[in-house]
Design a protein around this motif. Structure first.
Motif, PDB file in Angstrom:
ATOM      1  N   SER A  90       0.902  -1.137   0.034  1.00 27.65           N
ATOM      2  CA  SER A  90      -0.059   0.033   0.158  1.00 27.65           C
ATOM      3  C   SER A  90       0.897   1.324  -0.001  1.00 27.65           C
ATOM      4  N   ASP A 130      -9.160  -1.752  -4.315  1.00 30.22           N
ATOM      5  CA  ASP A 130      -7.895  -1.532  -3.655  1.00 30.22           C
ATOM      6  C   ASP A 130      -8.038  -2.588  -2.461  1.00 30.22           C
ATOM      7  N   ASN A 131      -6.820  -2.832  -1.717  1.00 32.75           N
ATOM      8  CA  ASN A 131      -6.714  -3.733  -0.710  1.00 32.75           C
ATOM      9  C   ASN A 131      -6.739  -2.980   0.613  1.00 32.75           C
ATOM     10  N   ASP A 132      -6.562  -1.475   0.304  1.00 32.30           N
ATOM     11  CA  ASP A 132      -6.505  -0.600   1.470  1.00 32.30           C
ATOM     12  C   ASP A 132      -7.569   0.129   1.806  1.00 32.30           C
ATOM     13  N   PRO A 133      -8.267  -0.175   2.870  1.00 32.70           N
ATOM     14  CA  PRO A 133      -9.737   0.421   3.100  1.00 32.70           C
ATOM     15  C   PRO A 133      -9.524   2.014   3.443  1.00 32.70           C
ATOM     16  N   LEU A 162      -9.354   3.664  -0.107  1.00 31.74           N
ATOM     17  CA  LEU A 162     -10.887   3.620  -0.490  1.00 31.74           C
ATOM     18  C   LEU A 162     -11.618   4.719  -0.098  1.00 31.74           C
ATOM     19  N   GLN A 191     -13.406  -3.214  -1.436  1.00 32.90           N
ATOM     20  CA  GLN A 191     -11.891  -3.735  -0.873  1.00 32.90           C
ATOM     21  C   GLN A 191     -11.763  -4.956  -1.515  1.00 32.90           C
ATOM     22  N   HIS A 192     -10.551  -5.281  -2.190  1.00 29.24           N
ATOM     23  CA  HIS A 192     -10.343  -6.502  -2.763  1.00 29.24           C
ATOM     24  C   HIS A 192      -8.862  -6.793  -2.742  1.00 29.24           C
ATOM     25  N   ASP A 193      -8.531  -8.169  -2.460  1.00 28.13           N
ATOM     26  CA  ASP A 193      -7.038  -8.647  -2.454  1.00 28.13           C
ATOM     27  C   ASP A 193      -6.875  -8.896  -4.007  1.00 28.13           C
TER      28      ASP A 193
END
Length: 261
Positions: free
Chosen positions: A2, A67-70, A73, A90-92
């Protein structure tokens, strides 16, 4: 993996100016050819790709930002404002099997694939090929950094920095400067029409805050690599040169557009 929102904010104007307009226009025409266009932006950060391209693709286009970072987002939702046809999720990205490609016209990514591994790029190309979804991947670092004011350590520092760019950034051993070339080969192998174009940052004293953050950002990678140069002397020289009218920095990037036949 991130990034700090402050860094993403600093680089956004330089990114916007660097994007190759020819590829942006072709991307926009491809999106417009879809009856109900949906763009999925992966690794969206604070939403800079949407802000850069929304004027080109029109207001009827829907966006899904992943994005993986809330926290990023949350900042993206704040900066993109009300009224945009956009969804944040949110998505890995390591979980490509769950990438929500239904009804997608295109996938976009900015400054992402130079951080990704060969295995990730290969699997990603296969995933998009299976669904006949195109890719616009902009601003991938290509290994070139040039300064108008030379320093004796420039070559050694660039070589060490580029070695660090090929360490694990969260997706396996990163492709670094080789990313765009590998993407072009992989998507071409699936029958995609692939075009690339250079998109370098052109930094002068008008970009003082970005240059300062960029220069100081060399410290940690070079310490991790263990390059035997006086990094502090180099950083001090580069920071002092920022305000000089003859000081200019070019940072190489490459954009890619891959369209299914």
């Amino acid at each position: 993996m991130s990034f700090a929102a402050d860094w993403l904010t600093l680089r956004e104007p330089a990114d916007r100016a660097a994007r190759d307009r020819g590829l942006v226009d072709k991307f926009a025409r491809r999106v417009a050819a879809n009856a109900a266009p949906l763009i999925i932006d992966i690794g969206c950060g604070t939403g800079s790709t949407l802000r850069s391209l929304s004027g080109d693709v029109g207001s009827v286009t829907e966006w899904l930002l992943l994005d993986n970072d809330p926290l990023l987002l949350e900042e993206a939702a704040r900066l993109c404002g009300a009224g945009e046809p956009v969804t944040f999720r949110q998505h890995d990205l390591n979980d490509l099997g769950e990438l929500p490609l239904d009804n997608a016209a295109m996938v976009t990514a900015s400054a992402l694939f130079d951080l990704c591994s060969e295995a990730f790029a290969r699997a990603f190309a296969e995933t998009l090929a299976d669904r006949s979804v195109g890719l616009y991947a902009a601003l991938n670092y290509d290994g070139r950094i040039e300064w108008t004011l030379p320093h004796p350590a420039d070559d050694a520092i660039l070589a060490a920095f580029n070695r660090h760019q090929q360490t694990d950034k969260g997706f396996g051993v990163a492709l670094g400067p080789a990313a765009t070339g590998r993407l072009a080969t992989l998507f071409g192998g699936h029958g995609f029409q692939v075009e690339t174009a250079i998109s370098p940052w052109q930094l002068s004293r008008r970009d003082k805050a970005l240059q300062k953050a960029f220069i100081e950002g060399f410290r940690q990678p070079l310490l991790e690599i263990g390059e035997p140069v006086d990094i502090e002397d180099w950083i001090a020289f580069r920071l002092a040169a920022i305000d000089r009218p003859d000081s200019h920095c070019t940072v190489g990037h490459v954009d890619l557009l891959a369209l299914p036949a």
